[in-house]
Design a protein around this motif. Structure first.
Motif, PDB file in Angstrom:
ATOM      1  N   ALA A  72      44.271  36.828  38.039  1.00 33.55           N
ATOM      2  CA  ALA A  72      44.994  37.787  37.553  1.00 33.55           C
ATOM      3  C   ALA A  72      46.022  37.113  36.522  1.00 33.55           C
ATOM      4  O   ALA A  72      46.349  37.379  35.358  1.00 33.55           O
ATOM      5  N   ILE A  73      46.811  35.987  37.139  1.00 32.73           N
ATOM      6  CA  ILE A  73      47.772  35.238  36.300  1.00 32.73           C
ATOM      7  C   ILE A  73      47.127  34.729  35.171  1.00 32.73           C
ATOM      8  O   ILE A  73      47.531  34.647  34.200  1.00 32.73           O
ATOM      9  N   LEU A  74      45.755  33.989  35.486  1.00 31.84           N
ATOM     10  CA  LEU A  74      45.063  33.274  34.564  1.00 31.84           C
ATOM     11  C   LEU A  74      44.713  34.098  32.942  1.00 31.84           C
ATOM     12  O   LEU A  74      44.799  34.024  32.158  1.00 31.84           O
ATOM     13  N   LEU A  75      44.332  35.355  33.554  1.00 32.17           N
ATOM     14  CA  LEU A  75      43.731  36.371  32.373  1.00 32.17           C
ATOM     15  C   LEU A  75      44.851  36.685  31.793  1.00 32.17           C
ATOM     16  O   LEU A  75      45.172  36.989  30.512  1.00 32.17           O
ATOM     17  N   LEU A  76      46.272  37.049  32.326  1.00 36.53           N
ATOM     18  CA  LEU A  76      47.339  37.479  31.743  1.00 36.53           C
ATOM     19  C   LEU A  76      47.838  36.395  30.963  1.00 36.53           C
ATOM     20  O   LEU A  76      48.060  36.501  29.450  1.00 36.53           O
ATOM     21  N   VAL A  77      47.827  35.108  31.129  1.00 40.24           N
ATOM     22  CA  VAL A  77      47.973  33.976  30.333  1.00 40.24           C
ATOM     23  C   VAL A  77      47.211  33.729  29.170  1.00 40.24           C
ATOM     24  O   VAL A  77      47.473  33.733  27.933  1.00 40.24           O
ATOM     25  N   LEU A  78      45.908  33.915  29.265  1.00 46.95           N
ATOM     26  CA  LEU A  78      44.783  33.950  28.408  1.00 46.95           C
ATOM     27  C   LEU A  78      44.830  35.248  27.220  1.00 46.95           C
ATOM     28  O   LEU A  78      44.705  34.866  26.199  1.00 46.95           O
ATOM     29  N   LEU A  79      45.449  36.340  27.756  1.00 47.85           N
ATOM     30  CA  LEU A  79      45.600  37.665  27.001  1.00 47.85           C
ATOM     31  C   LEU A  79      46.677  37.247  25.979  1.00 47.85           C
ATOM     32  O   LEU A  79      46.713  38.190  25.052  1.00 47.85           O
TER      33      LEU A  79
END
Length: 403
Positions: A168-175
Motif C-alpha cells: 500500500a505504501i509503495l502504491l501511494l508513492v507510485l501514484l
C-alpha cells in the motif's frame, strides 16, 4: 563513535552548504528575485537540524524503535500523509509541482512524505523480518494439522499481512507519481528480503520480473507509443534520456546542459564559483543536478571524491551489518545501506544520462530538507547500532578472558 561514518557524513554536510550556496545564488536572484543567501541559510538550517537529529538517534534507546505504538504510529502517520498529499495535490497547486503531488508546504519548509516512507519501511521490515526468522529462514517441509506444508507457504503466511501494508505504501508513492521513490522502496524490500533469509531464487525472481516489466513497458512506450509518454511531464523526462538533444529546449534541457558542464569541467574543473551552467542553463542546479555543478567547478576528481565519500559510508554500514550479532541490527544496516546506495546510483545515473531523471537527490549534498533530515536520522541509527555492537564484542572478549 564510528569515525569512518561520522567524519564522511559531517564532511558531506559541510560541503553541501558550500555547494548549495555556490549553485543557487545566481539562479535564485534572477529567477526567484530572492536574496543570494536565501538557500544558504535554509541548507545551513537543515544541516544543523540534521546533525542534531543524527546525534539524538545515536543516543536514543533502541527499544523505542521497536515499540508497537511508535512503529505503527509512524506507519499510520506516513500512510496518512501520503494519502493527504495525494488528494490535496489534485485540487491545490501548492501541494504539487511538475505533475507530481509529493510536498506538504509548512511555511518555508516542504515536507515530503515519500522520504518518511523510506525510513519507516526499513524500521518496519527489520522488526518484522527479525521476529519471524523461524518462519522465513527454515527450509524443507513442516507438518501441521492440515498435513505437510512446504516452507515457502509458511513464509508467505508469516509475511502476508506486513507485505500488504508495505505494498500500500509503495502504491501511494507510485501514484504521486514518484517513480524514483517507488524504485528505491522496491529495492529496499528486495535486499532486506534476501538478507532476512528469503529464498535467493524467489527474491531475485521478483527483482527480475520487476526489471523485465519496467524495461518492456518503457521500450513499448518509447518505440510504439511515444505519444502516451509525451502527455505527462514524467513521461517526457523518460523520453529525454533516449534523445536529450532533440528535447534540449524543454525536458532535455537539464541533461544536455549537465553534459556540457561535465565536459567543461574536465579532470580538475574550472574552479569553485566559476561554473557557467548554473547561471540559468541548468534549472534549479542546487537540487538533483548539483553533481553537474560540482563536476564543472571541481572536475571529475571532485565528483569522484564526493561520490567516493558516500560509497565509503555505504561500505562501512554494510560491514557493520555483516559483523552484527543481532539479526535486527543486520537488517537495519542493509536497509539503510540500500537506501543510500540506490539513491546515489539514481542521481549519478541521471546526471550523466544513463538513467531517467526522477528527481532523486544526491545523498547529504543536494538541497532538500526532507531527504537530508531522514538520511541524518538513518546515520544516527547506524552510529547507535555500531556502538552497541562494539560494546557487545568488548563484553564477550572480557567474558572469555575471565572464563
Amino acid at each position: 563513535m564510528d569515525y569512518l561514518i561520522l567524519i564522511p557524513y559531517l564532511a558531506l554536510c559541510v560541503f553541501s552548504v558550500v555547494m548549495v550556496f555556490d549553485a543557487s545564488y545566481s539562479w535564485v536572484t534572477v529567477q526567484y528575485r530572492q536574496a543570494a543567501t536565501s538557500y544558504l541559510v535554509k541548507q545551513l538550517t537543515f544541516v544543523i537540524i540534521g546533525i542534531a537529529l543524527a546525534f539524538l538517534a545515536m543516543f536514543s534507546n533502541r527499544n523505542l524503535w521497536r515499540k508497537k505504538w511508535f512503529l505503527y504510529g509512524f506507519l499510520g502517520l506516513t500512510i496518512f500523509l501520503l494519502m493527504f498529499v495525494l488528494v490535496l495535490g489534485k485540487i491545490n497547486p501548492e501541494f504539487s509541482a511538475n505533475g507530481a503531488s509529493a510536498w506538504i508546504p509548512l511555511g518555508p519548509f516542504h515536507l515530503q512524505p515519500g522520504e518518511l516512507a523510506k525510513l519507516v519501511v526499513i524500521l518496519y521490515m527489520a522488526d518484522i523480518m527479525s521476529m519471524r526468522q523461524r518462519y522465513i529462514s527454515s527450509v524443507g517441509v513442516t507438518h501441521n494439522i492440515l498435513g505437510p506444508m512446504p516452507s515457502y507457504f509458511r513464509t508467505i503466511g508469516a509475511t502476508f499481512g506486513p507485505f500488504i501494508l508495505l505494498t500500500a505504501i509503495l502504491l501511494l508513492v507510485l501514484l504521486e507519481p514518484d517513480t524514483g521513490g517507488f524504485a528505491i522502496l522496491f529495492m529496499i524490500l528486495i535486499i532486506m528480503m534476501m538478507a532476512s533469509g528469503f529464498s535467493a531464487k524467489g527474491a531475485m525472481g521478483w527483482l527480475g520480473v520487476f526489471f523485465a516489466f519496467a524495461v518492456s513497458v518503457f521500450t513499448l512506450l518509447v518505440t510504439k507509443l511515444p505519444g502516451v509518454l509525451a502527455k505527462s511531464y514524467q513521461g517526457r523526462r523518460f523520453l529525454a534520456v533516449v534523445n536529450p538533444f532533440k528535447m534540449a529546449k524543454d525536458e532535455g534541457k537539464q541533461l544536455v546542459n549537465s553534459m556540457y558542464a561535465i565536459n567543461h569541467g574536465g579532470l580538475f574543473g574550472v574552479g569553485l564559483g566559476n561554473g557557467q551552467m548554473k547561471a540559468g542553463y541548468i534549472p534549479e542546479p542546487y537540487t538533483d543536478f548539483i553533481l553537474s555543478t560540482i563536476t564543472e567547478e571541481l572536475g571529475v576528481v571532485g565528483a569522484i571524491l564526493t561520490v567516493g565519500a558516500i560509497i565509503l559510508i555505504v561500505a562501512r554500514i554494510v560491514m557493520i551489518g555483516i559483523r552484527a550479532k543481532d539479526v535486527y541490527h543486520s537488517l537495519l544496516m542493509y536497509g539503510i545501506a540500500t537506501l543510500i546506495m540506490i539513491q546515489t546510483t539514481f542521481n549519478v545515473g541521471a546526471v550523466v544520462g544513463l538513467l531517467p531523471i526522477t528527481g532523486v537527490t544526491l545523498p547529504f549534498v543536494s538541497y532538500g530538507g526532507s531527504s537530508l533530515l531522514i538520511l541524518s536520522v538513518a546515520i544516527g541509527i547506524v552510529l547507535n547500532v555500531s556502538a552497541r555492537e562494539k560494546r557487545q564484542r568488548i563484553l564477550e572478549k572480557d567474558g572469555e578472558k575471565h572464563a
